[in-house]
Each structure stands twice: as structure tokens, then as C-alpha cells.
Design an enzyme around this catalytic site. Structure first.
Site, PDB file in Angstrom:
ATOM      1  N   GLU A   1       0.765  -1.018   0.060  1.00  0.00           N
ATOM      2  CA  GLU A   1       0.022   0.080   0.138  1.00  0.00           C
ATOM      3  C   GLU A   1       1.021   1.128  -0.017  1.00  0.00           C
ATOM      4  OE1 GLU A   1      -2.581  -0.315   3.533  1.00  0.00           O
ATOM      5  OE2 GLU A   1      -3.423  -2.346   2.656  1.00  0.00           O
TER       6      GLU A   1
ATOM      7  N   HIS B   1       9.497  -1.084   2.878  1.00  0.00           N
ATOM      8  CA  HIS B   1       9.437  -1.314   4.292  1.00  0.00           C
ATOM      9  C   HIS B   1       9.299  -2.828   4.552  1.00  0.00           C
ATOM     10  CE1 HIS B   1       5.418  -0.762   2.675  1.00  0.00           C
ATOM     11  NE2 HIS B   1       4.831  -1.659   3.642  1.00  0.00           N
TER      12      HIS B   1
ATOM     13  N   HIS C   1       7.741  -5.437   7.574  1.00  0.00           N
ATOM     14  CA  HIS C   1       6.879  -5.424   8.959  1.00  0.00           C
ATOM     15  C   HIS C   1       7.603  -6.550   9.976  1.00  0.00           C
ATOM     16  CE1 HIS C   1       3.064  -3.852   6.812  1.00  0.00           C
ATOM     17  NE2 HIS C   1       3.736  -4.019   5.988  1.00  0.00           N
TER      18      HIS C   1
HETATM   19  P1  5GP Z   1       1.853  -2.237   3.130  1.00  0.00           P
HETATM   20  O1  5GP Z   1       0.329  -2.811   2.889  1.00  0.00           O
HETATM   21  O2  5GP Z   1       2.227  -1.353   2.398  1.00  0.00           O
HETATM   22  O3  5GP Z   1       2.870  -3.331   3.270  1.00  0.00           O
HETATM   23  O4  5GP Z   1       1.874  -1.682   4.829  1.00  0.00           O
HETATM   24  C1  5GP Z   1       1.748  -0.389   4.932  1.00  0.00           C
HETATM   25  C2  5GP Z   1       1.622  -0.318   6.573  1.00  0.00           C
HETATM   26  O5  5GP Z   1       1.692   1.095   6.509  1.00  0.00           O
HETATM   27  C3  5GP Z   1       0.036  -0.749   6.975  1.00  0.00           C
HETATM   28  O6  5GP Z   1       0.123  -2.009   7.897  1.00  0.00           O
HETATM   29  C4  5GP Z   1      -0.541   0.522   7.415  1.00  0.00           C
HETATM   30  O7  5GP Z   1      -1.363   0.217   8.663  1.00  0.00           O
HETATM   31  C5  5GP Z   1       0.692   1.286   7.767  1.00  0.00           C
HETATM   32  N1  5GP Z   1       0.454   2.790   7.759  1.00  0.00           N
HETATM   33  C6  5GP Z   1      -0.163   3.544   6.854  1.00  0.00           C
HETATM   34  N2  5GP Z   1      -0.190   4.897   7.160  1.00  0.00           N
HETATM   35  C7  5GP Z   1       0.588   5.108   8.229  1.00  0.00           C
HETATM   36  C8  5GP Z   1       0.999   6.096   9.024  1.00  0.00           C
HETATM   37  O8  5GP Z   1       0.423   7.194   8.632  1.00  0.00           O
HETATM   38  N3  5GP Z   1       1.735   5.842  10.299  1.00  0.00           N
HETATM   39  C9  5GP Z   1       2.081   4.533  10.711  1.00  0.00           C
HETATM   40  N4  5GP Z   1       2.811   4.567  11.644  1.00  0.00           N
HETATM   41  N5  5GP Z   1       1.682   3.477   9.897  1.00  0.00           N
HETATM   42  C10 5GP Z   1       1.064   3.715   8.753  1.00  0.00           C
END
Ligand code: 5GP
Length: 127
Positions: free
Chosen positions: A105, A110, A112
Site C-alpha cells: 500500500e 518497508h 513489517h
Molecule cells: P503495506 O501494505 O504497504 O505493506 O503496509 C503499509 C503499512 O503502513 C500498513 O500496515 C499501515 O497500517 C501502515 N501505515 C499507513 N499509514 C501509516 C501512518 O501514517 N503511520 C504509521 N505508523 N503506519 C502507517
């Protein structure tokens, strides 16, 4: 391979200090902070400080110092939070969602770090 990095993404804004975050640790090459919508009791995001869209972009474009610095920071998170099985911790899961099928997203690379309970199946079993 061409990559387009949008420096308006949320993690770029966090790196610039424009948005608050709950920092777990910061190094020369990485920032680790709590996910805003945690999926586990421990849910930390580790990001490189450089402008890389994805794992692929990072591995193709980052310097050896950035790459080792980043992955050492991931290790420091698990160590700092007492998660390492070798040190009596209960372990953790690392995830790097990438691209459309990976459901990435935020377009800044990054990892996790998920922990704090026995996590469920890695993905849903309906392949
Ligand atoms: P992805 O789906 O890109 O691997 O994960 C993005 C992550 O970023 C999600 O788990 C979401 O909850 C986290 N996230 C999105 N916006 C923010 C934010 O403004 N602050 C923090 N700390 N995490 C965020």
C-alpha cells in the site's frame, strides 16, 4: 528497470518529520516505528532512509552500506524488543509486501516485524 519514487508518500513524510510516529529505533540508514493499525501485539515497520519504492528497487539501487545498515536495523528491532528465540524471545515474522500481488500500500520499501502472540497462517490457504 525504471522506478518512480513519489516523495509525497506517507513514509517519506514521516522521515521528513512532517507526520508523527512512535519510533522504536533510528540508525544512520533506517527508521523503525509502530504501525498505525497493528495486526499483532507487536507490529513495527522498518524503513530505509533512502528513496526506494520497493524491495527490488532497494536491492538494485542502494549502496552496500545502506543494505547492510537496513537489515542490521531490522535485527536491532527484534533484539531491542526481546523477540529473538536465541535470547529467550518467542520469535516474530518479517513481511515485505511488494507490488500488486504483494498488496503493497505504501510505496516506500518497508519490512513489517510482527510478534507478541502465536501468529496465524502466513497467507490464506485458498491458493
Ligand atoms: P503495506 O501494505 O504497504 O505493506 O503496509 C503499509 C503499512 O503502513 C500498513 O500496515 C499501515 O497500517 C501502515 N501505515 C499507513 N499509514 C501509516 C501512518 O501514517 N503511520 C504509521 N505508523 N503506519 C502507517
Amino acid at each position: 528497470m525504471a522506478y518512480t519514487y513519489d516523495d509525497g508518500n506517507i513514509f517519506a513524510r514521516i522521515l521528513r518529520g512532517e507526520l508523527p510516529n512512535q519510533t522504536v529505533l533510528e540508525t544512520e540508514h533506517a527508521l523503525a516505528f509502530r504501525d498505525i493499525a497493528p495486526r499483532a501485539p507487536v507490529h513495527v515497520l522498518v524503513i530505509p532512509k533512502g528513496p526506494y519504492v520497493s524491495f527490488d528497487h532497494f536491492m538494485a539501487g542502494a549502496t552496500p552500506a545502506e543494505i547492510s545498515g537496513f537489515f542490521r536495523a531490522v535485527r536491532s528491532v527484534s533484539e531491542t524488543l526481546g523477540l529473538e528465540p536465541g535470547d529467550g524471545g518467542n520469535g516474530y515474522r518479517l513481511i515485505a509486501n511488494t507490488g500488486t500481488d504483494g498488496v503493497q500500500e505504501v510505496q516506500h520499501f518497508h519490512v513489517h516485524v510482527l510478534a507478541g502472540k502465536r501468529l496465524g497462517p502466513m497467507v490464506s490457504p485458498d491458493v
